[in-house]
Design a protein around this motif. Structure first.
Motif, PDB file in Angstrom:
ATOM      1  N   GLY A   5      41.278 -24.825 -24.326  1.00  0.00           N
ATOM      2  CA  GLY A   5      41.104 -25.427 -25.642  1.00  0.00           C
ATOM      3  C   GLY A   5      41.482 -26.888 -25.730  1.00  0.00           C
ATOM      4  N   LYS A   6      42.050 -27.457 -24.667  1.00  0.00           N
ATOM      5  CA  LYS A   6      42.436 -28.861 -24.677  1.00  0.00           C
ATOM      6  C   LYS A   6      41.236 -29.746 -24.339  1.00  0.00           C
ATOM      7  N   VAL A   7      41.250 -30.952 -24.898  1.00  0.00           N
ATOM      8  CA  VAL A   7      40.246 -31.961 -24.577  1.00  0.00           C
ATOM      9  C   VAL A   7      40.964 -33.122 -23.918  1.00  0.00           C
ATOM     10  N   GLY A  29      41.046 -24.789 -17.659  1.00  0.00           N
ATOM     11  CA  GLY A  29      40.505 -24.409 -18.949  1.00  0.00           C
ATOM     12  C   GLY A  29      40.172 -25.531 -19.904  1.00  0.00           C
ATOM     13  N   ALA A  30      40.475 -26.771 -19.553  1.00  0.00           N
ATOM     14  CA  ALA A  30      40.253 -27.886 -20.471  1.00  0.00           C
ATOM     15  C   ALA A  30      38.796 -28.331 -20.486  1.00  0.00           C
ATOM     16  N   SER A  31      38.414 -28.963 -21.594  1.00  0.00           N
ATOM     17  CA  SER A  31      37.176 -29.731 -21.646  1.00  0.00           C
ATOM     18  C   SER A  31      37.527 -31.167 -21.279  1.00  0.00           C
ATOM     19  N   VAL A  32      36.582 -31.859 -20.638  1.00  0.00           N
ATOM     20  CA  VAL A  32      36.906 -33.156 -20.040  1.00  0.00           C
ATOM     21  C   VAL A  32      35.854 -34.196 -20.412  1.00  0.00           C
ATOM     22  N   VAL A  33      36.336 -35.355 -20.804  1.00  0.00           N
ATOM     23  CA  VAL A  33      35.476 -36.525 -20.960  1.00  0.00           C
ATOM     24  C   VAL A  33      35.860 -37.504 -19.863  1.00  0.00           C
ATOM     25  N   GLY A  51      30.352 -28.182 -15.858  1.00  0.00           N
ATOM     26  CA  GLY A  51      29.448 -27.580 -16.832  1.00  0.00           C
ATOM     27  C   GLY A  51      29.312 -28.484 -18.038  1.00  0.00           C
ATOM     28  N   ALA A  52      28.068 -28.705 -18.468  1.00  0.00           N
ATOM     29  CA  ALA A  52      27.814 -29.654 -19.554  1.00  0.00           C
ATOM     30  C   ALA A  52      28.418 -29.217 -20.883  1.00  0.00           C
ATOM     31  N   ASP A  53      28.740 -27.938 -21.021  1.00  0.00           N
ATOM     32  CA  ASP A  53      29.369 -27.482 -22.264  1.00  0.00           C
ATOM     33  C   ASP A  53      30.819 -27.922 -22.364  1.00  0.00           C
ATOM     34  N   ARG A  54      31.445 -28.215 -21.214  1.00  0.00           N
ATOM     35  CA  ARG A  54      32.866 -28.594 -21.234  1.00  0.00           C
ATOM     36  C   ARG A  54      33.134 -29.941 -20.587  1.00  0.00           C
ATOM     37  N   LYS A  78      31.623 -35.317 -29.519  1.00  0.00           N
ATOM     38  CA  LYS A  78      31.266 -34.077 -28.816  1.00  0.00           C
ATOM     39  C   LYS A  78      32.290 -32.971 -29.025  1.00  0.00           C
ATOM     40  N   PHE A  79      33.585 -33.320 -28.961  1.00  0.00           N
ATOM     41  CA  PHE A  79      34.614 -32.279 -28.949  1.00  0.00           C
ATOM     42  C   PHE A  79      35.497 -32.255 -30.198  1.00  0.00           C
TER      43      PHE A  79
END
Length: 248
Positions: A5-7, A29-33, A51-54, A78-79
């Protein structure tokens, strides 16, 4: 050490320590920019792996405030938020006093000091107020109390400034529940580190390590992932040296 759940926003995230950190925190588990300057292929590879979703790659010059604002806006668009920021993009030229120029000085301080400072300024309003915000600077193990790597005057000067920003911002941002730390790698096998060094210099540096080798980007990434997570919530104002006992 879940980062679900972290960005996490990482500049210079398409190569070296930045890429290793992006892939590690995504595995946790994080999403990354990730930000990149010119190598879109490498950035796209990181996004494809996660993965483009995260994952999102954004082209920007991390030394210029308008580009920094564009990067932060793209991440939030995005997030919806940014939990962790890691100003990782940097320059590491070889200059002694006699060969330092104004242009080299400006290039080093713009990317290594000005960019990180204003990136944090732009990100903080988008961080949570629940005590989970994290700022992770990248310092260096090459300017310890016991020595400085020769011919890196401008580089180590910028990292000295980064160390002081860690101390100052850890006080400034504590009331917002945001921790501020830095990871300080010793000699690490990245393109940035190898650039401009002869094999003779590299061999000398290897021999200075008690382990007889350079660090790996993934070994630095593991510490960055710790600083990004819940287990580091009482760690702030620290410069964590990750150098395999190599006190260069």
């Amino acid at each position: 050490m879940s980062l679900q759940g972290k960005v996490i926003l990482i500049t210079g995230g398409s190569k070296g320590i930045g890429r290793a950190t992006a892939e590690r925190v995504a595995a946790d588990g994080a999403s990354v920019v990730i930000n990149y300057l010119s190598d879109s292929k490498a950035a796209d590879e990181v996004v494809a792996k996660i993965g483009a979703d995260r994952a999102l790659a954004v082209q920007a010059d991390a030394s210029k405030i308008p580009d920094i604002e564009k990067l932060v806006a793209a991440a939030v668009d995005k997030f919806g938020k940014i939990d962790v920021v890691m100003p990782n993009a940097g320059i590491m030229g070889m200059h002694d006093l006699a060969h330092a120029t104004e242009a080299a000085f400006d290039a080093h301080f713009n990317l290594n000091v000005k960019g990180p400072l204003f990136l944090v300024q732009k990100v903080v309003p988008h961080m949570p107020t629940t005590g989970s915000g994290r700022v992770i600077f990248v310092s260096t193990g090459l300017n310890t109390a016991t020595g400085v790597l020769p011919a890196h005057l401008l580089y180590v000067a910028t990292k000295g400034a980064v160390d002081q920003m860690v101390r100052a911002l850890s006080k400034d941002l504590a009331p917002k529940g945001i921790t501020v730390n830095a990871v300080a790698p010793g000699p690490t096998g990245t393109d940035l580190f190898y650039h401009g060094k002869s094999e003779q210099v590299l061999e000398m540096l290897r021999k200075q390590s008690p382990f007889g080798r350079f660090g790996e980007p993934e070994e630095i990434a593991g510490v960055a992932a710790f600083l990004a997570g819940e287990d580091s919530k009482w760690v702030s104002g620290q410069v964590l040296r990750v150098n395999g006992a190599n006190m260069v």
